[in-house]
Design a protein around this motif. Sequence first.
Motif, PDB file in Angstrom:
ATOM      1  N   ASN A  72     -13.260  -1.582  11.324  1.00  0.00           N
ATOM      2  CA  ASN A  72     -12.427  -2.595  11.972  1.00  0.00           C
ATOM      3  C   ASN A  72     -11.614  -3.389  10.956  1.00  0.00           C
ATOM      4  N   ILE A  73     -12.239  -3.745   9.851  1.00  0.00           N
ATOM      5  CA  ILE A  73     -11.523  -4.475   8.796  1.00  0.00           C
ATOM      6  C   ILE A  73     -10.384  -3.616   8.251  1.00  0.00           C
ATOM      7  N   ILE A  74     -10.684  -2.354   7.987  1.00  0.00           N
ATOM      8  CA  ILE A  74      -9.673  -1.441   7.437  1.00  0.00           C
ATOM      9  C   ILE A  74      -8.519  -1.262   8.431  1.00  0.00           C
ATOM     10  N   GLU A  75      -8.853  -1.001   9.682  1.00  0.00           N
ATOM     11  CA  GLU A  75      -7.814  -0.790  10.689  1.00  0.00           C
ATOM     12  C   GLU A  75      -6.952  -2.031  10.876  1.00  0.00           C
ATOM     13  N   ASN A  76      -7.572  -3.203  10.925  1.00  0.00           N
ATOM     14  CA  ASN A  76      -6.805  -4.438  11.087  1.00  0.00           C
ATOM     15  C   ASN A  76      -5.865  -4.666   9.917  1.00  0.00           C
ATOM     16  N   LYS A  77      -6.357  -4.439   8.717  1.00  0.00           N
ATOM     17  CA  LYS A  77      -5.528  -4.630   7.518  1.00  0.00           C
ATOM     18  C   LYS A  77      -4.363  -3.642   7.512  1.00  0.00           C
ATOM     19  N   ILE A  78      -4.635  -2.412   7.852  1.00  0.00           N
ATOM     20  CA  ILE A  78      -3.582  -1.397   7.850  1.00  0.00           C
ATOM     21  C   ILE A  78      -2.558  -1.678   8.946  1.00  0.00           C
ATOM     22  N   ARG A  79      -3.022  -1.988  10.135  1.00  0.00           N
ATOM     23  CA  ARG A  79      -2.090  -2.290  11.226  1.00  0.00           C
ATOM     24  C   ARG A  79      -1.224  -3.503  10.898  1.00  0.00           C
ATOM     25  N   LYS A  80      -1.837  -4.503  10.293  1.00  0.00           N
ATOM     26  CA  LYS A  80      -1.123  -5.729   9.949  1.00  0.00           C
ATOM     27  C   LYS A  80       0.040  -5.448   9.005  1.00  0.00           C
ATOM     28  N   ASN A  81      -0.122  -4.512   8.095  1.00  0.00           N
ATOM     29  CA  ASN A  81       0.890  -4.268   7.061  1.00  0.00           C
ATOM     30  C   ASN A  81       1.681  -2.976   7.235  1.00  0.00           C
ATOM     31  N   SER A  82       1.279  -2.119   8.152  1.00  0.00           N
ATOM     32  CA  SER A  82       1.933  -0.814   8.243  1.00  0.00           C
ATOM     33  C   SER A  82       3.336  -0.881   8.826  1.00  0.00           C
ATOM     34  N   GLY A  83       3.628  -1.863   9.677  1.00  0.00           N
ATOM     35  CA  GLY A  83       4.965  -1.963  10.254  1.00  0.00           C
ATOM     36  C   GLY A  83       6.020  -2.150   9.190  1.00  0.00           C
ATOM     37  N   MET A  85       5.686  -1.417   6.093  1.00  0.00           N
ATOM     38  CA  MET A  85       5.657  -0.244   5.225  1.00  0.00           C
ATOM     39  C   MET A  85       6.428   0.914   5.867  1.00  0.00           C
ATOM     40  N   GLU A  86       6.255   1.106   7.173  1.00  0.00           N
ATOM     41  CA  GLU A  86       6.971   2.186   7.850  1.00  0.00           C
ATOM     42  C   GLU A  86       8.475   1.958   7.822  1.00  0.00           C
ATOM     43  N   LYS A  87       8.869   0.708   7.983  1.00  0.00           N
ATOM     44  CA  LYS A  87      10.289   0.385   8.024  1.00  0.00           C
ATOM     45  C   LYS A  87      10.951   0.560   6.663  1.00  0.00           C
ATOM     46  N   TYR A  88      10.299   0.072   5.625  1.00  0.00           N
ATOM     47  CA  TYR A  88      10.916   0.067   4.303  1.00  0.00           C
ATOM     48  C   TYR A  88      10.380   1.140   3.360  1.00  0.00           C
ATOM     49  N   LYS A  89       9.374   1.877   3.786  1.00  0.00           N
ATOM     50  CA  LYS A  89       8.744   2.966   3.035  1.00  0.00           C
ATOM     51  C   LYS A  89       8.520   2.640   1.556  1.00  0.00           C
ATOM     52  N   GLU A  90       9.277   3.276   0.663  1.00  0.00           N
ATOM     53  CA  GLU A  90       9.022   3.158  -0.770  1.00  0.00           C
ATOM     54  C   GLU A  90       9.187   1.722  -1.281  1.00  0.00           C
ATOM     55  N   ILE A  91      10.273   1.073  -0.904  1.00  0.00           N
ATOM     56  CA  ILE A  91      10.501  -0.309  -1.347  1.00  0.00           C
ATOM     57  C   ILE A  91       9.412  -1.222  -0.772  1.00  0.00           C
ATOM     58  N   GLY A  92       9.021  -0.961   0.456  1.00  0.00           N
ATOM     59  CA  GLY A  92       7.947  -1.743   1.075  1.00  0.00           C
ATOM     60  C   GLY A  92       6.628  -1.564   0.347  1.00  0.00           C
ATOM     61  N   THR A 103      -5.893  -8.682  -1.329  1.00  0.00           N
ATOM     62  CA  THR A 103      -5.728  -7.519  -0.446  1.00  0.00           C
ATOM     63  C   THR A 103      -4.316  -6.936  -0.431  1.00  0.00           C
ATOM     64  N   THR A 104      -3.540  -7.161  -1.473  1.00  0.00           N
ATOM     65  CA  THR A 104      -2.209  -6.543  -1.539  1.00  0.00           C
ATOM     66  C   THR A 104      -2.082  -5.630  -2.745  1.00  0.00           C
ATOM     67  N   GLY A 105      -3.172  -5.169  -3.295  1.00  0.00           N
ATOM     68  CA  GLY A 105      -3.133  -4.374  -4.516  1.00  0.00           C
ATOM     69  C   GLY A 105      -2.985  -2.890  -4.293  1.00  0.00           C
ATOM     70  N   LEU A 106      -3.322  -2.152  -5.317  1.00  0.00           N
ATOM     71  CA  LEU A 106      -3.166  -0.709  -5.302  1.00  0.00           C
ATOM     72  C   LEU A 106      -4.104  -0.025  -4.323  1.00  0.00           C
ATOM     73  N   TRP A 107      -5.308  -0.545  -4.153  1.00  0.00           N
ATOM     74  CA  TRP A 107      -6.245   0.051  -3.195  1.00  0.00           C
ATOM     75  C   TRP A 107      -5.658  -0.001  -1.789  1.00  0.00           C
ATOM     76  N   THR A 108      -5.269  -1.178  -1.351  1.00  0.00           N
ATOM     77  CA  THR A 108      -4.758  -1.329   0.014  1.00  0.00           C
ATOM     78  C   THR A 108      -3.439  -0.601   0.182  1.00  0.00           C
ATOM     79  N   GLY A 109      -2.557  -0.723  -0.794  1.00  0.00           N
ATOM     80  CA  GLY A 109      -1.280  -0.017  -0.717  1.00  0.00           C
ATOM     81  C   GLY A 109      -1.459   1.488  -0.628  1.00  0.00           C
ATOM     82  N   SER A 110      -2.388   2.032  -1.399  1.00  0.00           N
ATOM     83  CA  SER A 110      -2.666   3.478  -1.356  1.00  0.00           C
ATOM     84  C   SER A 110      -3.261   3.888  -0.016  1.00  0.00           C
ATOM     85  N   ALA A 111      -4.161   3.061   0.500  1.00  0.00           N
ATOM     86  CA  ALA A 111      -4.776   3.369   1.799  1.00  0.00           C
ATOM     87  C   ALA A 111      -3.728   3.367   2.904  1.00  0.00           C
ATOM     88  N   ILE A 112      -2.827   2.394   2.885  1.00  0.00           N
ATOM     89  CA  ILE A 112      -1.763   2.339   3.895  1.00  0.00           C
ATOM     90  C   ILE A 112      -0.840   3.541   3.760  1.00  0.00           C
TER      91      ILE A 112
END
Length: 149
Positions: A72-83, A85-92, A103-112
């Motif tokens: 649940n924590i993982i899904e919430n974090k990903i959903r919160k930031n994936s929009g 990321m999807e819109k801006y892809k690489e720059i995002g 929670t904005t580091g390489l681990w979370t960014g890689s997971a997203i």
Amino acid sequence: MNTLKVFAMSAVPLIEQRGAIPLGILFYHMNPSFVFMVSFLGSLLPVPFILLMFNSIFKWMKKYKFFDPINNIIENKIRKNSGKMEKYKEIGLITFVAIPLPTTGLWTGSAIAAFLGLDFKKSLLCTSIGGILSAFIITILCVVFPALF
């Protein structure tokens, strides 16, 4: 020994460079340039594994109720930031990883990036660039404003 501690700490989720760089510069009194490089390399260590294995491990974890709180924590974090990321892809992805906040580091960014199915090579490059920017920002803050830490 302190170099190894900084390297290892920078590879730990949630702590990453935000904890490792101040540790190396302010507590171990190591050279800021050296800490920058060691911390960056340590934080980059788990990225290829996350990009390659995140989705498989996450699917496996979803099979077991025991992992529901973590899922649940993982899904919430990903959903919160994936929009964004999807819109801006690489720059995002670069921007998300570069911002040195919890929670904005390489681990979370890689997971997203893995969750969204972004290209492996582009994701690795973008998280690396974001990681360099984040390490640079944190290093400068530690040197110029050590009282912040």
